[in-house]
Design a protein around this motif. Sequence first.
Motif, PDB file in Angstrom:
ATOM      1  N   ASP A  12      -2.039  13.541   0.668  1.00  0.00           N
ATOM      2  CA  ASP A  12      -1.049  12.465   0.548  1.00  0.00           C
ATOM      3  C   ASP A  12      -1.374  11.302   1.476  1.00  0.00           C
ATOM      4  OD1 ASP A  12       0.361  13.946  -1.332  1.00  0.00           O
ATOM      5  OD2 ASP A  12       1.627  14.897   0.216  1.00  0.00           O
ATOM      6  N   ARG A  13      -1.693  11.631   2.705  1.00  0.00           N
ATOM      7  CA  ARG A  13      -2.051  10.583   3.664  1.00  0.00           C
ATOM      8  C   ARG A  13      -3.347   9.891   3.237  1.00  0.00           C
ATOM      9  NH1 ARG A  13      -3.078  10.975  10.176  1.00  0.00           N
ATOM     10  NH2 ARG A  13      -3.565   8.776  10.411  1.00  0.00           N
ATOM     11  N   TYR A  14      -4.300  10.672   2.748  1.00  0.00           N
ATOM     12  CA  TYR A  14      -5.574  10.116   2.290  1.00  0.00           C
ATOM     13  C   TYR A  14      -5.344   9.065   1.204  1.00  0.00           C
ATOM     14  CZ  TYR A  14     -10.229   9.774   0.276  1.00  0.00           C
ATOM     15  OH  TYR A  14     -11.424   9.291  -0.202  1.00  0.00           O
ATOM     16  N   GLU A  15      -4.508   9.375   0.228  1.00  0.00           N
ATOM     17  CA  GLU A  15      -4.231   8.432  -0.862  1.00  0.00           C
ATOM     18  C   GLU A  15      -3.548   7.173  -0.356  1.00  0.00           C
ATOM     19  OE1 GLU A  15      -5.310   8.424  -3.970  1.00  0.00           O
ATOM     20  OE2 GLU A  15      -6.415  10.228  -3.460  1.00  0.00           O
ATOM     21  N   ALA A  16      -2.606   7.314   0.585  1.00  0.00           N
ATOM     22  CA  ALA A  16      -1.912   6.151   1.146  1.00  0.00           C
ATOM     23  C   ALA A  16      -2.888   5.247   1.889  1.00  0.00           C
ATOM     24  CB  ALA A  16      -0.787   6.605   2.073  1.00  0.00           C
ATOM     25  N   VAL A  17      -3.735   5.841   2.713  1.00  0.00           N
ATOM     26  CA  VAL A  17      -4.720   5.062   3.470  1.00  0.00           C
ATOM     27  C   VAL A  17      -5.733   4.432   2.522  1.00  0.00           C
ATOM     28  CG1 VAL A  17      -6.575   5.217   5.175  1.00  0.00           C
ATOM     29  CG2 VAL A  17      -4.410   6.400   5.573  1.00  0.00           C
ATOM     30  N   LYS A  18      -6.148   5.157   1.508  1.00  0.00           N
ATOM     31  CA  LYS A  18      -7.114   4.644   0.533  1.00  0.00           C
ATOM     32  C   LYS A  18      -6.557   3.396  -0.160  1.00  0.00           C
ATOM     33  CE  LYS A  18     -10.963   5.434  -1.793  1.00  0.00           C
ATOM     34  NZ  LYS A  18     -12.261   5.329  -1.177  1.00  0.00           N
ATOM     35  N   ARG A  19      -5.278   3.411  -0.557  1.00  0.00           N
ATOM     36  CA  ARG A  19      -4.658   2.244  -1.182  1.00  0.00           C
ATOM     37  C   ARG A  19      -4.622   1.055  -0.223  1.00  0.00           C
ATOM     38  NH1 ARG A  19      -1.280   6.171  -3.278  1.00  0.00           N
ATOM     39  NH2 ARG A  19       0.278   5.812  -1.665  1.00  0.00           N
ATOM     40  N   GLU A  20      -4.263   1.311   1.045  1.00  0.00           N
ATOM     41  CA  GLU A  20      -4.237   0.244   2.052  1.00  0.00           C
ATOM     42  C   GLU A  20      -5.622  -0.347   2.250  1.00  0.00           C
ATOM     43  OE1 GLU A  20      -2.633   1.878   5.630  1.00  0.00           O
ATOM     44  OE2 GLU A  20      -0.699   2.321   4.716  1.00  0.00           O
ATOM     45  N   GLN A  21      -6.641   0.498   2.331  1.00  0.00           N
ATOM     46  CA  GLN A  21      -8.007   0.021   2.530  1.00  0.00           C
ATOM     47  C   GLN A  21      -8.491  -0.807   1.341  1.00  0.00           C
ATOM     48  OE1 GLN A  21     -10.190   0.414   5.306  1.00  0.00           O
ATOM     49  NE2 GLN A  21      -8.163   0.822   6.160  1.00  0.00           N
ATOM     50  N   GLU A  22      -8.141  -0.387   0.125  1.00  0.00           N
ATOM     51  CA  GLU A  22      -8.527  -1.159  -1.060  1.00  0.00           C
ATOM     52  C   GLU A  22      -7.862  -2.531  -1.059  1.00  0.00           C
ATOM     53  OE1 GLU A  22      -7.574   1.457  -4.285  1.00  0.00           O
ATOM     54  OE2 GLU A  22      -9.349   2.702  -3.936  1.00  0.00           O
ATOM     55  N   GLU A  23      -6.599  -2.605  -0.613  1.00  0.00           N
ATOM     56  CA  GLU A  23      -5.894  -3.887  -0.531  1.00  0.00           C
ATOM     57  C   GLU A  23      -6.556  -4.804   0.499  1.00  0.00           C
ATOM     58  OE1 GLU A  23      -3.319  -7.006  -1.103  1.00  0.00           O
ATOM     59  OE2 GLU A  23      -3.742  -5.282  -2.375  1.00  0.00           O
ATOM     60  N   ILE A  24      -6.930  -4.260   1.633  1.00  0.00           N
ATOM     61  CA  ILE A  24      -7.612  -5.059   2.668  1.00  0.00           C
ATOM     62  C   ILE A  24      -8.950  -5.566   2.139  1.00  0.00           C
ATOM     63  CG2 ILE A  24      -8.748  -4.951   4.922  1.00  0.00           C
ATOM     64  CD1 ILE A  24      -6.502  -2.978   5.751  1.00  0.00           C
ATOM     65  N   ARG A  25      -9.711  -4.716   1.473  1.00  0.00           N
ATOM     66  CA  ARG A  25     -10.997  -5.134   0.901  1.00  0.00           C
ATOM     67  C   ARG A  25     -10.802  -6.217  -0.154  1.00  0.00           C
ATOM     68  NH1 ARG A  25     -12.486   0.158   2.216  1.00  0.00           N
ATOM     69  NH2 ARG A  25     -14.491   0.284   3.251  1.00  0.00           N
ATOM     70  N   ARG A  26      -9.729  -6.100  -0.952  1.00  0.00           N
ATOM     71  CA  ARG A  26      -9.436  -7.097  -1.969  1.00  0.00           C
ATOM     72  C   ARG A  26      -9.134  -8.452  -1.317  1.00  0.00           C
ATOM     73  NH1 ARG A  26      -5.696  -9.795  -4.001  1.00  0.00           N
ATOM     74  NH2 ARG A  26      -3.989  -8.865  -2.852  1.00  0.00           N
ATOM     75  N   GLN A  27      -8.382  -8.439  -0.220  1.00  0.00           N
ATOM     76  CA  GLN A  27      -8.042  -9.672   0.481  1.00  0.00           C
ATOM     77  C   GLN A  27      -9.273 -10.319   1.106  1.00  0.00           C
ATOM     78  OE1 GLN A  27      -5.048  -8.630   3.328  1.00  0.00           O
ATOM     79  NE2 GLN A  27      -3.500  -8.195   1.773  1.00  0.00           N
ATOM     80  N   CYS A  28     -10.229  -9.524   1.550  1.00  0.00           N
ATOM     81  CA  CYS A  28     -11.424 -10.045   2.224  1.00  0.00           C
ATOM     82  C   CYS A  28     -12.545 -10.391   1.255  1.00  0.00           C
ATOM     83  CB  CYS A  28     -11.940  -9.031   3.241  1.00  0.00           C
ATOM     84  SG  CYS A  28     -10.824  -8.789   4.625  1.00  0.00           S
ATOM     85  N   LYS A  29     -12.387 -10.046  -0.018  1.00  0.00           N
ATOM     86  CA  LYS A  29     -13.445 -10.309  -0.992  1.00  0.00           C
ATOM     87  C   LYS A  29     -13.699 -11.805  -1.090  1.00  0.00           C
ATOM     88  CE  LYS A  29     -14.952  -9.088  -5.571  1.00  0.00           C
ATOM     89  NZ  LYS A  29     -14.650  -8.347  -6.792  1.00  0.00           N
TER      90      LYS A  29
END
Length: 78
Positions: A12-29
């Motif tokens: 559960d924590r892995y999925e939450a962190v994974k979503r946050e990391q994808e959002e950060i990567r999207r913002q920095c793209k």
Amino acid sequence: MARVNPQEYDPDRYEAVKREQEEIRRQCKGLMTLIRTCPYCGHRIEQVARGTHGYTFTKCPHCGEEVAFPPVSFRLAR
């Protein structure tokens, strides 16, 4: 090789962190980035996105030397 598999340990924590990391990567793209390499062996240590960053102290995973990087500030040249 990783010592702990976070996906199996706490999915559960892995999925939450994974979503946050994808959002950060999207913002920095598309932002300008800088690659910091080890001055001793040339190994790529980190990638820094546009912004203001202070001093960084890290250990090179390739050669094991302690490395200090100066502050970085991205701005337009005049």
